[in-house]
Design a protein around this motif. Sequence first.
Motif, PDB file in Angstrom:
ATOM      1  N   ILE A   1      11.791  -3.632   4.987  1.00 30.09           N
ATOM      2  CA  ILE A   1      12.770  -2.366   4.913  1.00 30.09           C
ATOM      3  C   ILE A   1      14.372  -2.996   4.605  1.00 30.09           C
ATOM      4  CG2 ILE A   1      13.755  -0.504   6.532  1.00 30.09           C
ATOM      5  CD1 ILE A   1      11.325  -1.024   8.350  1.00 30.09           C
ATOM      6  N   PRO A   2      14.470  -2.914   3.220  1.00 33.53           N
ATOM      7  CA  PRO A   2      15.931  -3.552   2.817  1.00 33.53           C
ATOM      8  C   PRO A   2      16.875  -2.613   3.094  1.00 33.53           C
ATOM      9  CG  PRO A   2      14.430  -2.522   0.957  1.00 33.53           C
ATOM     10  CD  PRO A   2      13.857  -2.438   2.143  1.00 33.53           C
ATOM     11  N   THR A   3      18.062  -3.277   3.488  1.00 33.16           N
ATOM     12  CA  THR A   3      19.313  -2.512   3.468  1.00 33.16           C
ATOM     13  C   THR A   3      19.990  -2.868   2.599  1.00 33.16           C
ATOM     14  OG1 THR A   3      20.140  -4.362   4.960  1.00 33.16           O
ATOM     15  CG2 THR A   3      19.119  -2.719   6.336  1.00 33.16           C
ATOM     16  N   ALA A   4      19.922  -3.650   1.648  1.00 33.13           N
ATOM     17  CA  ALA A   4      20.732  -3.825   0.642  1.00 33.13           C
ATOM     18  C   ALA A   4      19.574  -4.207  -0.599  1.00 33.13           C
ATOM     19  CB  ALA A   4      21.707  -4.811   0.542  1.00 33.13           C
ATOM     20  N   ALA A   5      19.951  -3.982  -2.010  1.00 33.94           N
ATOM     21  CA  ALA A   5      19.238  -4.261  -2.968  1.00 33.94           C
ATOM     22  C   ALA A   5      19.747  -5.324  -3.873  1.00 33.94           C
ATOM     23  CB  ALA A   5      18.863  -3.125  -4.091  1.00 33.94           C
ATOM     24  N   SER A   6      19.660  -6.715  -3.042  1.00 33.63           N
ATOM     25  CA  SER A   6      20.201  -7.796  -3.588  1.00 33.63           C
ATOM     26  C   SER A   6      19.629  -8.749  -4.607  1.00 33.63           C
ATOM     27  CB  SER A   6      21.059  -8.675  -2.676  1.00 33.63           C
ATOM     28  OG  SER A   6      20.025  -8.950  -1.585  1.00 33.63           O
ATOM     29  N   HIS A   7      18.211  -8.850  -4.252  1.00 32.84           N
ATOM     30  CA  HIS A   7      17.280  -9.504  -5.153  1.00 32.84           C
ATOM     31  C   HIS A   7      15.724  -9.032  -4.966  1.00 32.84           C
ATOM     32  CE1 HIS A   7      15.887 -11.687  -1.504  1.00 32.84           C
ATOM     33  NE2 HIS A   7      17.128 -11.884  -1.177  1.00 32.84           N
TER      34      HIS A   7
ATOM     35  N   ILE B   1      16.875  -1.796 -15.707  1.00 32.33           N
ATOM     36  CA  ILE B   1      18.405  -1.823 -15.470  1.00 32.33           C
ATOM     37  C   ILE B   1      19.166  -1.807 -16.860  1.00 32.33           C
ATOM     38  CG2 ILE B   1      20.143  -3.596 -14.651  1.00 32.33           C
ATOM     39  CD1 ILE B   1      18.104  -2.301 -12.509  1.00 32.33           C
ATOM     40  N   THR B   2      18.933  -2.579 -17.581  1.00 33.52           N
ATOM     41  CA  THR B   2      19.796  -2.525 -19.018  1.00 33.52           C
ATOM     42  C   THR B   2      19.923  -1.141 -19.609  1.00 33.52           C
ATOM     43  OG1 THR B   2      18.004  -3.395 -20.224  1.00 33.52           O
ATOM     44  CG2 THR B   2      19.465  -5.073 -19.546  1.00 33.52           C
ATOM     45  N   ASN B   3      18.941  -0.573 -19.458  1.00 29.97           N
ATOM     46  CA  ASN B   3      19.086   0.967 -20.227  1.00 29.97           C
ATOM     47  C   ASN B   3      19.822   1.971 -19.153  1.00 29.97           C
ATOM     48  OD1 ASN B   3      17.402  -0.004 -22.356  1.00 29.97           O
ATOM     49  ND2 ASN B   3      15.546   0.780 -21.586  1.00 29.97           N
ATOM     50  N   SER B   4      19.870   1.438 -18.159  1.00 26.03           N
ATOM     51  CA  SER B   4      20.493   2.491 -17.178  1.00 26.03           C
ATOM     52  C   SER B   4      21.949   1.868 -16.790  1.00 26.03           C
ATOM     53  CB  SER B   4      19.863   2.878 -16.021  1.00 26.03           C
ATOM     54  OG  SER B   4      18.397   3.441 -16.241  1.00 26.03           O
ATOM     55  N   ALA B   5      22.553   0.963 -17.214  1.00 26.14           N
ATOM     56  CA  ALA B   5      23.673  -0.153 -16.783  1.00 26.14           C
ATOM     57  C   ALA B   5      24.911   0.929 -16.836  1.00 26.14           C
ATOM     58  CB  ALA B   5      23.918  -1.135 -17.844  1.00 26.14           C
ATOM     59  N   ASN B   6      25.104   1.679 -17.596  1.00 28.96           N
ATOM     60  CA  ASN B   6      26.142   2.667 -17.661  1.00 28.96           C
ATOM     61  C   ASN B   6      26.061   3.601 -16.344  1.00 28.96           C
ATOM     62  OD1 ASN B   6      24.035   3.805 -18.920  1.00 28.96           O
ATOM     63  ND2 ASN B   6      25.502   5.500 -19.681  1.00 28.96           N
ATOM     64  N   LEU B   7      24.929   3.749 -15.771  1.00 25.44           N
ATOM     65  CA  LEU B   7      24.751   4.782 -14.604  1.00 25.44           C
ATOM     66  C   LEU B   7      24.729   4.175 -13.256  1.00 25.44           C
ATOM     67  CD1 LEU B   7      21.448   6.696 -16.098  1.00 25.44           C
ATOM     68  CD2 LEU B   7      24.115   7.509 -16.309  1.00 25.44           C
ATOM     69  N   ILE B   8      24.887   2.792 -13.286  1.00 21.17           N
ATOM     70  CA  ILE B   8      24.873   2.016 -11.952  1.00 21.17           C
ATOM     71  C   ILE B   8      26.281   1.795 -11.499  1.00 21.17           C
ATOM     72  CG2 ILE B   8      24.285  -0.140 -10.823  1.00 21.17           C
ATOM     73  CD1 ILE B   8      21.894  -0.304 -12.704  1.00 21.17           C
ATOM     74  N   ARG B   9      26.589   2.485 -10.287  1.00 21.69           N
ATOM     75  CA  ARG B   9      27.993   2.618  -9.917  1.00 21.69           C
ATOM     76  C   ARG B   9      28.086   2.539  -8.211  1.00 21.69           C
ATOM     77  NH1 ARG B   9      28.677   1.296 -14.290  1.00 21.69           N
ATOM     78  NH2 ARG B   9      29.557   2.487 -16.012  1.00 21.69           N
TER      79      ARG B   9
ATOM     80  N   ARG C   1       0.920  -1.326  -0.051  1.00 18.43           N
ATOM     81  CA  ARG C   1       0.109   0.035   0.014  1.00 18.43           C
ATOM     82  C   ARG C   1       0.914   1.354  -0.030  1.00 18.43           C
ATOM     83  NH1 ARG C   1      -4.321  -0.481   4.746  1.00 18.43           N
ATOM     84  NH2 ARG C   1      -4.313   1.857   4.231  1.00 18.43           N
ATOM     85  N   GLU C   2       2.018   1.170   0.543  1.00 18.31           N
ATOM     86  CA  GLU C   2       2.903   2.294   0.524  1.00 18.31           C
ATOM     87  C   GLU C   2       4.292   1.862   0.302  1.00 18.31           C
ATOM     88  OE1 GLU C   2       1.978   5.274   1.732  1.00 18.31           O
ATOM     89  OE2 GLU C   2      -0.112   4.606   1.977  1.00 18.31           O
ATOM     90  N   VAL C   3       5.062   2.681  -0.708  1.00 23.62           N
ATOM     91  CA  VAL C   3       6.370   2.458  -1.179  1.00 23.62           C
ATOM     92  C   VAL C   3       6.968   3.559  -1.237  1.00 23.62           C
ATOM     93  CG1 VAL C   3       7.535   1.501  -3.094  1.00 23.62           C
ATOM     94  CG2 VAL C   3       5.719   0.480  -3.022  1.00 23.62           C
ATOM     95  N   LEU C   4       8.108   3.701  -0.215  1.00 23.18           N
ATOM     96  CA  LEU C   4       8.891   4.994   0.093  1.00 23.18           C
ATOM     97  C   LEU C   4      10.439   4.558  -0.572  1.00 23.18           C
ATOM     98  CD1 LEU C   4       6.534   5.110   1.846  1.00 23.18           C
ATOM     99  CD2 LEU C   4       7.826   6.658   3.380  1.00 23.18           C
ATOM    100  N   ILE C   5      10.828   5.249  -1.383  1.00 25.84           N
ATOM    101  CA  ILE C   5      12.101   5.158  -2.010  1.00 25.84           C
ATOM    102  C   ILE C   5      12.967   6.389  -1.868  1.00 25.84           C
ATOM    103  CG2 ILE C   5      13.761   4.276  -3.627  1.00 25.84           C
ATOM    104  CD1 ILE C   5      10.951   2.652  -4.941  1.00 25.84           C
TER     105      ILE C   5
ATOM    106  N   ARG D   1      18.390   3.989  -5.969  1.00 23.76           N
ATOM    107  CA  ARG D   1      17.179   4.210  -6.630  1.00 23.76           C
ATOM    108  C   ARG D   1      16.766   3.572  -7.785  1.00 23.76           C
ATOM    109  NH1 ARG D   1      14.445   9.171  -4.989  1.00 23.76           N
ATOM    110  NH2 ARG D   1      16.315   9.905  -4.212  1.00 23.76           N
ATOM    111  N   ILE D   2      17.507   3.453  -8.719  1.00 22.81           N
ATOM    112  CA  ILE D   2      17.036   2.746 -10.005  1.00 22.81           C
ATOM    113  C   ILE D   2      16.913   1.452  -9.691  1.00 22.81           C
ATOM    114  CG2 ILE D   2      18.059   1.967 -12.201  1.00 22.81           C
ATOM    115  CD1 ILE D   2      19.467   4.556 -12.229  1.00 22.81           C
TER     116      ILE D   2
END
Length: 348
Positions: free
Chosen positions: A114-120, A205-213, A8-12, A221-222
């Motif tokens: 409440i994720p502390t990492a975006a691993s999956h 993800i694929t369209n922003s691959a060069n921005l993920i660092r 119901r709520e998604v905060l990023i 965020r992506i």
Amino acid sequence: MKWMEFPREVLIGKNMLVKVPDVLNKLKISKKVLLVTGKNTLDVAGNRIKELVEENGGDCEICISEKASPEEVIKITEAGSAFEADCFLGVGSGRSIDLAKLSSKNCSVPFISIPTAASHDGIVSARASIHSEGKSESVEAQAPIAVIADTEIISKAPFRLLAAGCGDVISNYTSVLDWELASRHQNEPFSRSAAMMAYMSADMITNSANLIRPGLDSSARIAVKALVLSGAAMSVAGSSRPASGSEHMFSHALDRIAKKPALHGEQCAVGSIMMMYLHGGDWEKIRNALIQIGAPTSAVEMGIADDEIIEALLQAHTIRPERYTILGGGLTPSAAEKMAVVTKVITD
């Protein structure tokens, strides 16, 4: 009938932990909260969340998770029942969230992710990965009633975890192809809207691959947005089909075979390269995106032996025999080796 479960709520965004009390108040579940977290994530976010809940007049009890096992689920379920919790908070990179979503379902109360990492993509899905006797099993649980992702915390986690999460989402390309194949060959129910959502998350993800660092809030965020969309696709489908196909079967087989398995998302991504080759699709697109991100694309980079890759390919079709994929009844050793060599997953 399949029910669609969505948060119901998604905060990023940055500094989102302080929003936990507001979300609890809005959802009217702020009285008794059981916080499920690990030893490391307790210091990263758990203790701070407990302070925030108690400052808001709530009662928060912490349960430290050790491993995603059936015994741990029973322990946490009993703790929640004894505490009479009206909500569970899963705080961590994966294990704690899986335990919270399954234990909260057992207690018939909602949970917040409440994720502390975006691993999956397990941070949003209604399924939990539970390990027993050396095997990993995907168990039906419940979707979170809310997702609170603090990108400042996630961006400070080891970059390998975020890269693995991106790999897990990218593997949706072959998951959807397998699902379409099952629809044509087995008349399996297929949702085009769910498939489009899964593809969109992979494209993000694929369209922003060069921005993920490493270390970038924008990268976190992506990744989180893509993971949320992937989880929503599974909710629409009423199953994990949009995000779990032959590449996930390969990964689960590798978990059983490899002396030291890599991360789930890493294995699924490498599996997706090979499964896209089987489908006759653009496997190089997947491989190139992973290279741009800095995720592994080969057995060597994952720290896994070539022969373990081949054996996992040969056993993958037995992992979920009821799930029809491009693997069909299995590969021959020569076909498995050729596929792995051509896609540069192993060396000739």
